[in-house]
Each structure stands twice: as C-alpha cells, then as structure tokens.
Design a protein around this motif. Structure first.
Motif, short mmCIF file in Angstrom:
data_model
loop_
_atom_site.label_atom_id
_atom_site.label_comp_id
_atom_site.label_asym_id
_atom_site.label_seq_id
_atom_site.Cartn_x
_atom_site.Cartn_y
_atom_site.Cartn_z
N ALA A 216 0.84 -1.21 0.00
CA ALA A 216 0.00 0.00 0.00
C ALA A 216 0.87 1.26 0.00
CB ALA A 216 -0.94 -0.02 1.21
N GLY A 217 1.95 1.24 0.78
CA GLY A 217 2.82 2.40 0.87
C GLY A 217 3.54 2.68 -0.45
N ARG A 220 1.07 4.35 -2.70
CA ARG A 220 0.93 5.77 -2.33
C ARG A 220 2.12 6.58 -2.82
NH1 ARG A 220 -1.63 3.49 2.32
NH2 ARG A 220 0.33 3.37 3.47
N SER A 223 1.63 7.12 -6.50
CA SER A 223 0.56 8.09 -6.73
C SER A 223 1.06 9.52 -6.46
CB SER A 223 -0.63 7.74 -5.84
OG SER A 223 -1.58 8.76 -5.86
N ASP A 224 1.81 9.70 -5.36
CA ASP A 224 2.35 11.02 -5.02
C ASP A 224 3.30 11.52 -6.11
OD1 ASP A 224 0.93 10.94 -2.70
OD2 ASP A 224 2.65 10.45 -1.40
N SER A 254 -5.08 0.97 -0.15
CA SER A 254 -3.96 1.91 -0.18
C SER A 254 -4.43 3.36 -0.05
CB SER A 254 -3.17 1.77 -1.48
OG SER A 254 -3.92 2.29 -2.56
N GLY A 255 -5.71 3.60 -0.31
CA GLY A 255 -6.23 4.96 -0.22
C GLY A 255 -5.93 5.84 -1.43
N ILE A 256 -5.26 5.30 -2.45
CA ILE A 256 -4.97 6.13 -3.62
C ILE A 256 -6.23 6.30 -4.46
CG2 ILE A 256 -2.55 5.44 -3.71
CD1 ILE A 256 -3.32 3.77 -6.26
#
Ligand SMILES: *Cc1c(COP(=O)(O)O)cnc(C)c1O
Length: 424
Positions: A216-217, A220, A223-224, A254-256
């Motif tokens: 997940a990190g 992210r 995505s960033d 992952s929240g992306i």
C-alpha cells in the motif's frame, strides 16, 4: 473424438492443451466434463468468474431478460438495461467510495479498456510516452502489448513496440534500492533523456506476471510521484478488481485515487464479455464517437452486472464473507509453502499463489492437481508460480478440499525429487 480441436483450431490454443477435458457443464466451483468427470475450479476463468459458474442469482435475471423480447445488441444506444447498470454502479460502487469518475464502454475485453485508457491519457496530456512495470500484463493488442513485460508475448507483435518504457515493480531489487530513486531522478533531470510520460500504468497485484503484490505504501509513493509531475496514474484492475483482493477495487486499501481505472473480467459477473474505463470527470476529452466499437454495452452483460452489484455489493455482508475465505486460503497456502524448503506465498486476497525455488515445480504441481480433479494454473515469466484463484463465492468445504488436493500434489512433485521427504 477430440480431433476437430486439433485439426481445425489454430495452434495458438493454450488452456485446452494443459486441460484436455471437454467441459460440458458448470455450476458454482465445479466444472463437469463430457465424460462425467468433475473438476474443482481454482482458476475462475482467469478472474472472469468471481461469483462462480452459472450463479443462479445472475442466471435468473438474464433468462428473464432474454425471454422478454428486450434489446440484446444496441452499440452504445440508450436502453433501460444500460440505465439500470449505470444507476446501480453509481449508487453502489462510485458514490460510497467518493469516486467522481465518468464511465466509458470501450469494447468488451480487458485489452480494449487498456487501449482506451492509453489513448485518453495521450490525448489529454499531449504526451506520447507511457511508463509500465517489469512483469506487467495488460493485454494482447499493440498498445496494451507495448506496456506488457513478457518477452514471448511481446515478440508476437511483429513490429517494434514503442513509446513506452519499463520501470521496476515493487521489490524488484529485493528492498536493496529505494523504490522510486531512478524515476524521481530522471523526472527532475531535464537532461535525463527520458521523455516526460503521459501516464504510468500499474497492476496492484501482477496477475499474469508472477503474483507480486504492491505494498500500500509503495502505491501511495507512486501516486504522489505522479501527482507531483502531472503524470496520469492508470490502475489496470481488470484481474485484481471486482472483489478479488477483498474490496471492490484493489486499490481501496492503499487509499490512492487513480486518474483512470480499467475493469473487465468479472464486471459482468457471469462470464459475459464486458469492460469499463473509468476516469476523472475533467479528463473526459473525447469527441463523440472518437473511440467506438460494435460491442460496447452489451445488454445481457448489463443485466448480469447489475444483478451482481445488487446481490453482492449493496452492503458489507459479502465483503465480510470474502475476508473469511481469504484468511482460510492464506492459512492453507502458508502451510503448503511451509512444507517445501525455499517456497513462499505471493499475492493478495484471492489472487495468490506459491513460488517454488525450482522453476518447473509449479507446472508439475498444476498437472498433478489436474489429474486429481483440480483446475489451477501457473503465473510468472517462467511459469514458476502456482496461481490459486477460487471463486469469491466458494464454500468452505470446496476450499478445504482444493487445498487438500494442492497439498497432495505438492507432496507428489517435491517428494519425487527428494525421496527422503516422500513419506514425511
Ligand atoms: C486479462 C488481463 C487483461 C486483458 O484482458 P483480455 O480480456 O484478455 O483482453 C489486461 N490486464 C490485466 C491485468 C489482465 O489480467
């Protein structure tokens, strides 16, 4: 009796070589051959049958629809079946996840949605280059093939596959190098010679390329980096989506929020061809009819897709059940991997498998499993990973029975190499 398959069908045929049975009927997680022999299905149509074969909750509305005289084929014209699908997808999938995507019907296959995503990303950004990952799989048409890793599949193109480059997937260097060191540097260095890409396309779990799962990190971080450099992020959720990893989209954990999402395989829920390309509302730069196709929005697929969303995604019950199945599968896989020196478990959710130190072992285990009545395939550049992919709806007894067959098959293969272990 099988001759017509061998005399008339092209040599390109694949699965029917490893599984020569003539499959006549199917129900849930069982396929039955013409001769009556039964096979437990840990393959699930490569992810197109997440809700099992001939699921009665999807079959009934499909039969009713077909018997009613309703429209079957309509290109992208308006139909009540399409309206119901769009309304249901918005209400049960997009709105609860706060995703303000528009929905495009790109043609019915996974490679069709990937082509649409790449074309749109290039059109919107005015750039040509696309980055994809080592061991990625995105489909067989030229655009999708250009972002795919497998050298045998790429060679089939017969022409140069251009305007893309490969970057290392999560853990490619076994944690020894900072994940995005190279990418960050070349994007910031105007002398790097790497053209600024229109998009990065990624699978959260590499279904065909060896079942590596991105952390997940790491997602992210990717995505960033894309946001920082105004590069569009495309998640190819053709195989990992539709609940396969435990949530509807594989990137939810992952929240992306990807700019573009590709769905196909299980979106119709019934094994009917259907695909969607989802993208941020402000990216909708298409002119009417600029990307079209005869089989976009097939009404029988809308009917089963709508029924699947209503039956399985209207509340959390199904997801909670799937979480239990995931835990049971991983317990079983951990135990089997633990019995073989150097073997380990890969993947996430119900898109998981076992990699063996001997590259031939996974194929031999799959062949042993077939002899014992279990369909299970392999994944990875050398088919070195046993790929275990039961239906999300599989019952506890079938799951345990299949894991038992796998354990036996592994013993048969590994035991035959190290005789001392055979009786263990
Ligand atoms: C299967 C797959 C595709 C291609 O889908 P087709 O329907 O075979 O064209 C694309 N991307 C991923 C991740 C897939 O697993």
């Amino acid at each position: 009796m099988n001759d017509i398959f061998e005399t008339l069908e092209s040599d390109v045929r694949g699965y029917c070589r490893t599984w020569p049975a003539v499959f006549a009927h199917a129900s849930g997680s069982t396929m039955t051959a013409e001769d009556g022999s039964e096979y437990l299905d840990f393959f699930s149509g490569a992810g197109a049958l997440n809700y099992g074969h001939n699921n009665p909750e999807l079959l009934r509305p499909l039969l009713d629809y077909l018997a009613s005289g309703a429209v079957v084929h309509s290109l992208d014209m308006k139909t009540p079946a399409k309206r119901r699908f769009l309304e249901t997808f918005q209400r049960l999938i997009l709105e609860p996840r706060n995703l303000d995507y528009k929905v495009m019907f790109p043609g019915p296959t996974g490679t069709n949605t990937v082509e649409a995503a790449l074309k749109l990303a290039r059109k919107v950004t005015g750039r040509q280059h696309v980055l994809s990952f080592t061991n990625a799989f995105h489909g067989m048409t030229l655009g999708a093939l250009s972002v795919t890793g497998n050298s045998m599949k790429r060679a089939g193109a017969g022409i140069p596959l251009t305007n893309s480059s490969k970057i290392p997937y999560d853990d490619y260097f076994n944690g020894e190098t900072d994940d995005f060191m190279w990418l960050e540097r070349v994007l910031e260095d105007s002398g790097s010679g790497v053209d600024k890409p229109a998009a990065v396309i990624v699978e959260t779990v590499q279904g065909e390329g060896g079942l590596k799962a991105a952390r997940a990190g790491w997602l992210r971080g990717l995505s960033d980096l894309c946001k920082k450099h105004q590069i569009l992020l495309i998640v190819d959720d053709v195989q990992a989506g539709c609940g396969r990893t435990g949530t509807f989209f594989s990137f939810e954990e992952s929240g992306i929020e990807p700019d573009i999402v590709c769905l196909s395989k299980s979106i119709s829920g019934f094994g009917l061809p259907m695909a969607l390309t989802l993208f941020r509302r402000d990216l909708d730069a298409w002119s009417p009819g600029e990307h079209n196709g005869t089989f976009r929005g097939h009404n029988p697929a809308f009917v089963t897709a709508t029924a699947a969303l209503e039956r399985y995604w209207a509340d959390d019950d199904f997801q909670n059940d799937v979480a239990g199945t995931i835990a049971a599968l991983h317990r079983g896989l951990d135990a089997i991997a633990g019995s073989v020196e150097g073997a380990s478990v890969r993947g996430r959710g119900l898109l998981a498998g076992i990699v063996f130190p001997d590259v031939d072992a996974a194929g031999e285990v799959a062949a042993e499993a077939y002899r014992r009545g279990l369909l299970v395939e392999t994944s990875g550049p050398s088919d070195e990973v046993l790929k275990v992919m039961p239906a999300l709806t599989i019952g506890h007894a079938d799951l345990e029975r299949g894991l038992g067959i796998l354990a036996e098959s592994v013993r048969a293969v590994v035991g035959s190499r190290t005789p001392a272990l055979a009786g263990a």
